[in-house]
Design an enzyme around this catalytic site. Structure first.
Site, mmCIF file in Angstrom:
data_model
loop_
_atom_site.group_PDB
_atom_site.id
_atom_site.type_symbol
_atom_site.label_atom_id
_atom_site.label_comp_id
_atom_site.label_asym_id
_atom_site.label_seq_id
_atom_site.Cartn_x
_atom_site.Cartn_y
_atom_site.Cartn_z
ATOM 1 N N ARG A 2 0.831 -1.194 0.000
ATOM 2 C CA ARG A 2 0.000 0.000 0.000
ATOM 3 C C ARG A 2 0.870 1.250 0.000
ATOM 4 N NH1 ARG A 2 -3.096 -0.497 4.704
ATOM 5 N NH2 ARG A 2 -4.095 -2.326 3.859
ATOM 6 N N ARG A 6 -3.097 6.713 1.358
ATOM 7 C CA ARG A 6 -3.515 7.408 2.564
ATOM 8 C C ARG A 6 -2.480 8.312 3.214
ATOM 9 N NH1 ARG A 6 -6.178 2.623 6.000
ATOM 10 N NH2 ARG A 6 -4.068 1.829 5.781
ATOM 11 N N ARG A 15 -7.663 12.258 -3.690
ATOM 12 C CA ARG A 15 -8.856 11.656 -3.123
ATOM 13 C C ARG A 15 -9.896 12.713 -2.729
ATOM 14 N NH1 ARG A 15 -9.625 6.680 -1.106
ATOM 15 N NH2 ARG A 15 -11.744 7.514 -0.973
ATOM 16 N N ASP A 51 -7.645 -2.493 -6.191
ATOM 17 C CA ASP A 51 -8.163 -3.077 -4.958
ATOM 18 C C ASP A 51 -8.481 -4.536 -5.225
ATOM 19 O OD1 ASP A 51 -9.372 -2.190 -2.101
ATOM 20 O OD2 ASP A 51 -10.648 -3.742 -2.989
ATOM 21 N N TYR A 128 -14.922 -11.533 2.309
ATOM 22 C CA TYR A 128 -15.649 -10.271 2.128
ATOM 23 C C TYR A 128 -17.040 -10.525 1.572
ATOM 24 C CZ TYR A 128 -11.614 -7.251 3.024
ATOM 25 O OH TYR A 128 -10.566 -6.580 3.618
#
Length: 323
Positions: A2, A6, A15, A51, A128
C-alpha cells in the site's frame, strides 16, 4: 504494501476530488497514483493502484467503499444459489482500466524498477463476500465453510478461476511480478486451510506457471500456515512482523524467497528506532539472496513521510547502495 495509500499528501489531494473506485476505473489516475511513491522515495518496485475486490464489481456483486467502514458488499453470499449467481469474469473487458494502467506505468517506470500486479486470494475475497464487510472473527465465513462445504468449495473455485484469469491478464499487460494477497487466511487453523482452501490457492498459482512471472504469496497473522501456504504456491512467501524473518525463512525453506517484515508501527517511532529495527530485519536475513525488504503489512495513514525516507535510506545503507 500500500505504498501510495492514505499517508501521501499528493494522494490525499487526489482523493479530495475522486473516490477510490473512480481512481481505479481511470487508467490515467491509477497510473498517477502508482507512480507517486516511486517518484517521492525512489523505491525498487511499483505496485499497481487497484483493490483486491475490483473483480467482484463485474461478477454481479454490489460493492461500495464507505468512509469509516471500508468495503461493503450490498448482496452478500448467503446460500448455494448466491454462489451460482456469480458471473464469470472477463478481465480484458471488465478490468481494462487496470490493465491499461499497467501498460502505461510500465512505459514510464525508471530503468530497473519492477512493476507488481496483484489480486486477492480466493479465501480472502470469499470472506468479504460472505461477511458483507471487513471482519475480525470471520464467524459468518467459517459458518458457511462448515455448514455448506460444497457451496463454499464452489465459491472458492469460481473465485480461483477469476483470479487466475485476472492475474494472467496483468502479466500480459506488463506486470513483472504477481502478488496474491490472501490477507485473512491467518484466521484459519492449518487443518482448516489444508482441507478447505489450499487446493484453490494452488490452482491459481498453477495457472500462472505458463506466464513465467515470479509470484509472491502473502497472508496476515499466518505464522501457523507458512508450510501449507508454501505448498500452495509462490516463489516468494510474504512474512508479517509477528514471525521472525530468520525463523520463518527456515521453515519455508531457503529455496524460496521471503518478503518482509518490518512492523508498520515502527514508522511511528523515533528515527534511531526505525534504523535499529530495519537493521534487525536485515541481520535476520543474513545477507542471503532472495530477501525482498518490505513492511509486514500496509503503511498506516499516520506514518510520517520522513520515516519512509529513513527506511529506504537504511536499507540502501546496509546493502552499500547509494541510489
Amino acid at each position: 504494501m500500500r505504498q501510495a495509500g492514505r499517508f501521501l499528501p499528493e494522494y490525499r489531494r487526489l482523493r479530495e476530488r475522486h473516490s477510490l473506485l473512480e481512481i481505479c476505473g481511470n487508467a490515467e489516475l491509477a497510473k498517477t497514483v502508482t507512480l507517486q511513491p516511486v517518484k517521492r522515495f525512489g523505491v525498487d518496485g511499483a505496485i499497481i493502484f487497484a483493490d483486491i475486490l475490483l473483480p467482484l464489481l463485474h461478477m454481479g456483486v454490489g460493492l461500495d467503499f464507505v468512509p469509516g467502514r471500508g468495503p461493503v458488499i450490498q448482496n452478500p453470499i448467503r446460500s448455494a444459489e448466491d454462489v451460482e449467481a456469480l458471473r464469470p469474469l472477463d478481465p480484458e473487458e471488465s478490468l481494462s482500466a487496470t490493465l491499461d494502467a499497467l501498460r502505461a506505468v510500465k512505459e514510464d517506470l525508471p530503468p530497473g524498477v519492477g512493476l507488481i500486479g496483484f489480486a486477492g486470494g480466493p479465501f480472502t475475497v470469499a470472506s468479504y463476500l460472505i461477511e458483507g464487510e471487513s471482519s475480525r472473527s470471520f464467524l459468518l465465513t467459517k459458518q458457511f465453510m462448515f455448514q455448506e462445504p460444497v457451496a463454499f468449495g464452489r465459491l472458492l473455485d469460481r473465485l480461483a478461476r477469476a483470479t487466475a484469469d485476472y492475474m494472467i491478464a496483468q502479466a500480459r499487460a506488463g506486470a513483472d511480478v504477481l502478488q496474491l494477497f490472501d490477507t485473512w487466511a491467518g484466521c484459519l487453523s492449518p487443518a482448516q486451510y489444508v482441507s478447505s482452501v489450499q487446493r484453490y490457492t494452488r490452482a491459481v498459482f498453477e495457472s500462472l506457471e505458463g506466464e513465467h512471472v515470479p509470484t509472491i504469496h502473502f497472508g496476515v497473522g499466518a505464522g501457523a500456515l507458512l508450510e501449507p501456504m508454501r505448498d500452495a504456491g509462490g516463489d516468494v512467501i510474504g512474512l508479517d512482523w509477528r514471525t521472525p524473518l530468520d525463523e520463518g525463512w527456515q521453515r519455508i525453506g531457503f529455496d524460496k524467497g521471503v518478503q518482509g517484515n518490518l512492523d508498520p508501527a515502527v514508522l511511528l517511532a523515533p528515527e534511531e528506532t526505525v534504523r535499529r529495527e530495519v537493521s534487525r530485519v536485515l541481520e535476520q536475513a543474513g545477507g542471503r539472496p532472495g530477501h525482498v525488504f518490505n513492511l509486514g503489512h500496509g503503511v498506516f495513514p499516520q506514518a510520517p513521510i520522513e520515516a519512509v525516507h529513513t527506511v529506504v535510506d537504511a536499507v540502501r545503507g546496509h546493502s552499500g547502495r547509494t541510489e
